[in-house]
Design a protein around this motif. Structure first.
Motif, PDB file in Angstrom:
ATOM      1  N   LEU A   1       8.961 -14.373   1.254  1.00  0.00           N
ATOM      2  CA  LEU A   1      10.048 -13.473   0.851  1.00  0.00           C
ATOM      3  C   LEU A   1       9.731 -12.015   1.172  1.00  0.00           C
ATOM      4  O   LEU A   1      10.624 -11.248   1.548  1.00  0.00           O
ATOM      5  N   THR A   2       8.461 -11.630   1.049  1.00  0.00           N
ATOM      6  CA  THR A   2       8.063 -10.270   1.401  1.00  0.00           C
ATOM      7  C   THR A   2       8.332  -9.999   2.874  1.00  0.00           C
ATOM      8  O   THR A   2       8.838  -8.930   3.251  1.00  0.00           O
TER       9      THR A   2
ATOM     10  N   GLN B   1      13.009  -5.230  -6.283  1.00  0.00           N
ATOM     11  CA  GLN B   1      12.786  -3.952  -6.961  1.00  0.00           C
ATOM     12  C   GLN B   1      11.705  -3.139  -6.256  1.00  0.00           C
ATOM     13  O   GLN B   1      11.834  -1.923  -6.090  1.00  0.00           O
ATOM     14  N   GLU B   2      10.654  -3.812  -5.820  1.00  0.00           N
ATOM     15  CA  GLU B   2       9.586  -3.110  -5.114  1.00  0.00           C
ATOM     16  C   GLU B   2      10.092  -2.517  -3.804  1.00  0.00           C
ATOM     17  O   GLU B   2       9.724  -1.401  -3.434  1.00  0.00           O
ATOM     18  N   GLN B   3      10.933  -3.274  -3.092  1.00  0.00           N
ATOM     19  CA  GLN B   3      11.489  -2.744  -1.850  1.00  0.00           C
ATOM     20  C   GLN B   3      12.407  -1.556  -2.122  1.00  0.00           C
ATOM     21  O   GLN B   3      12.414  -0.580  -1.365  1.00  0.00           O
ATOM     22  N   MET B   4      13.177  -1.621  -3.207  1.00  0.00           N
ATOM     23  CA  MET B   4      14.055  -0.496  -3.557  1.00  0.00           C
ATOM     24  C   MET B   4      13.253   0.738  -3.940  1.00  0.00           C
ATOM     25  O   MET B   4      13.658   1.868  -3.653  1.00  0.00           O
TER      26      MET B   4
ATOM     27  N   LYS C   1       3.318   0.269 -13.732  1.00  0.00           N
ATOM     28  CA  LYS C   1       3.565  -1.171 -13.633  1.00  0.00           C
ATOM     29  C   LYS C   1       3.848  -1.566 -12.188  1.00  0.00           C
ATOM     30  O   LYS C   1       3.376  -2.609 -11.711  1.00  0.00           O
ATOM     31  N   THR C   2       4.616  -0.728 -11.476  1.00  0.00           N
ATOM     32  CA  THR C   2       4.908  -0.993 -10.073  1.00  0.00           C
ATOM     33  C   THR C   2       3.639  -0.974  -9.239  1.00  0.00           C
ATOM     34  O   THR C   2       3.446  -1.811  -8.347  1.00  0.00           O
ATOM     35  N   ILE C   3       2.749  -0.015  -9.530  1.00  0.00           N
ATOM     36  CA  ILE C   3       1.477   0.080  -8.807  1.00  0.00           C
ATOM     37  C   ILE C   3       0.648  -1.182  -9.031  1.00  0.00           C
ATOM     38  O   ILE C   3       0.115  -1.779  -8.086  1.00  0.00           O
ATOM     39  N   ARG C   4       0.544  -1.612 -10.274  1.00  0.00           N
ATOM     40  CA  ARG C   4      -0.238  -2.814 -10.576  1.00  0.00           C
ATOM     41  C   ARG C   4       0.357  -4.036  -9.884  1.00  0.00           C
ATOM     42  O   ARG C   4      -0.370  -4.897  -9.383  1.00  0.00           O
ATOM     43  N   SER C   5       1.676  -4.098  -9.851  1.00  0.00           N
ATOM     44  CA  SER C   5       2.351  -5.214  -9.190  1.00  0.00           C
ATOM     45  C   SER C   5       2.054  -5.217  -7.692  1.00  0.00           C
ATOM     46  O   SER C   5       1.813  -6.274  -7.093  1.00  0.00           O
ATOM     47  N   ALA C   6       2.060  -4.034  -7.078  1.00  0.00           N
ATOM     48  CA  ALA C   6       1.790  -3.938  -5.644  1.00  0.00           C
ATOM     49  C   ALA C   6       0.343  -4.310  -5.329  1.00  0.00           C
ATOM     50  O   ALA C   6       0.070  -4.947  -4.308  1.00  0.00           O
ATOM     51  N   VAL C   7      -0.574  -3.924  -6.202  1.00  0.00           N
ATOM     52  CA  VAL C   7      -1.979  -4.311  -6.015  1.00  0.00           C
ATOM     53  C   VAL C   7      -2.120  -5.828  -6.091  1.00  0.00           C
ATOM     54  O   VAL C   7      -2.798  -6.459  -5.270  1.00  0.00           O
ATOM     55  N   SER C   8      -1.428  -6.410  -7.061  1.00  0.00           N
ATOM     56  CA  SER C   8      -1.455  -7.867  -7.206  1.00  0.00           C
ATOM     57  C   SER C   8      -0.897  -8.543  -5.962  1.00  0.00           C
ATOM     58  O   SER C   8      -1.438  -9.553  -5.484  1.00  0.00           O
TER      59      SER C   8
ATOM     60  N   LEU D   1       0.828  -1.201   0.000  1.00  0.00           N
ATOM     61  CA  LEU D   1       0.000   0.000   0.000  1.00  0.00           C
ATOM     62  C   LEU D   1       0.864   1.254   0.000  1.00  0.00           C
ATOM     63  O   LEU D   1       0.527   2.256  -0.630  1.00  0.00           O
ATOM     64  N   ALA D   2       2.009   1.208   0.697  1.00  0.00           N
ATOM     65  CA  ALA D   2       2.938   2.338   0.691  1.00  0.00           C
ATOM     66  C   ALA D   2       3.537   2.521  -0.704  1.00  0.00           C
ATOM     67  O   ALA D   2       3.769   3.654  -1.153  1.00  0.00           O
ATOM     68  N   ILE D   3       3.801   1.413  -1.404  1.00  0.00           N
ATOM     69  CA  ILE D   3       4.318   1.486  -2.777  1.00  0.00           C
ATOM     70  C   ILE D   3       3.303   2.165  -3.685  1.00  0.00           C
ATOM     71  O   ILE D   3       3.646   3.038  -4.489  1.00  0.00           O
ATOM     72  N   VAL D   4       2.040   1.762  -3.564  1.00  0.00           N
ATOM     73  CA  VAL D   4       0.977   2.377  -4.368  1.00  0.00           C
ATOM     74  C   VAL D   4       0.872   3.864  -4.053  1.00  0.00           C
ATOM     75  O   VAL D   4       0.839   4.709  -4.964  1.00  0.00           O
TER      76      VAL D   4
END
Length: 218
Positions: free
Chosen positions: A113-114, A80-83, A35-42, A8-11
């Motif tokens: 892993l998350t 990548q999402e964490q970065m 793309k990052t937003i869609r990945s975080a939603v997924s 949610l923070a990524i979004v």
């Protein structure tokens, strides 16, 4: 609720950047952030399902959904999402030693892993925060190590780290529920794997997960 905060923070972070810079942002950067937003939603949806699975795990009703996928791709995406979220943290990967494909539960592996990556980021707030993710194959097992140079855990507390709701004395001031590592332990056990943790106060922590990855193993 803690486990849902990362995606949610990524979004939220990427949406704010798009909102501020929409007029002059290069198209390729906008596409990457979307793309990052869609990945975080997924990931959020996957975690919802995984949390439901953990409840089923407690009642003995959880069935693994074993499928073939690239563990390297999953790790690279999560790093990548964490970065994107923790821009002052350096996250390096050495995962070429992992098999090309594994047979595991992809959603549960994502949750495992998350947890490990977000914990490493949370508890590494030093001057040069560095997370190292290493992957290799040993005797039919996929081995993933997540190592940080964070606050570490006192030696006399290491035996409690996988207990539900336990939080190390060095975690004072850092938000958390004490559920993450306990859930990781249970989900790794469900895959007939093992998880170990090594740590020194002021030097950091290394968590190592070993999982049988062949179709026959499951």
């Amino acid at each position: 609720s803690h486990e849902f905060r990362t995606p949610l923070a990524i979004v939220d972070g990427n949406t704010q950047i798009l909102e501020r810079r929409v007029a002059d942002m290069p198209v390729e950067e906008a596409k990457r952030r979307l793309k990052t937003i869609r990945s975080a939603v997924s990931r959020t949806v996957n975690m919802m399902e995984a949390v439901l699975s953990s409840n089923l795990l407690k009642t003995g009703k959880l069935d693994l959904n074993i499928e073939e996928f690239s563990l390297r791709d999953v790790i690279a995406q999560l790093c990548q999402e964490q970065m994107d979220l923790a821009r002052f943290h350096k996250i390096s990967m050495d995962i070429n030693g992992l098999p090309d494909q594994v047979w595991l539960d992809k959603k549960i592996m994502t949750l495992i892993l998350t947890n490990l990556l977000s914990n490493a980021v949370k508890y590494t707030q030093c001057e040069e925060p560095h997370i190292q993710v290493e992957g290799r194959t040993e005797a039919g097992m996929a081995v993933v190590c997540v190592k940080d140079n964070g606050v570490g855990i006192p030696e006399d507390e290491l035996g409690k780290v996988f207990q539900r709701f336990f939080r190390a004395s060095t975690s004072t001031g850092v938000s958390g529920s004490g559920v993450g590592l306990s859930l990781v332990y249970d989900l790794v056990q469900l895959h007939h794997g093992t998880v170990t943790l090594e740590s020194k106060v002021g030097e950091g922590t290394c968590v190592t997960v070993r999982l049988p990855f062949s179709k026959e193993a499951h």
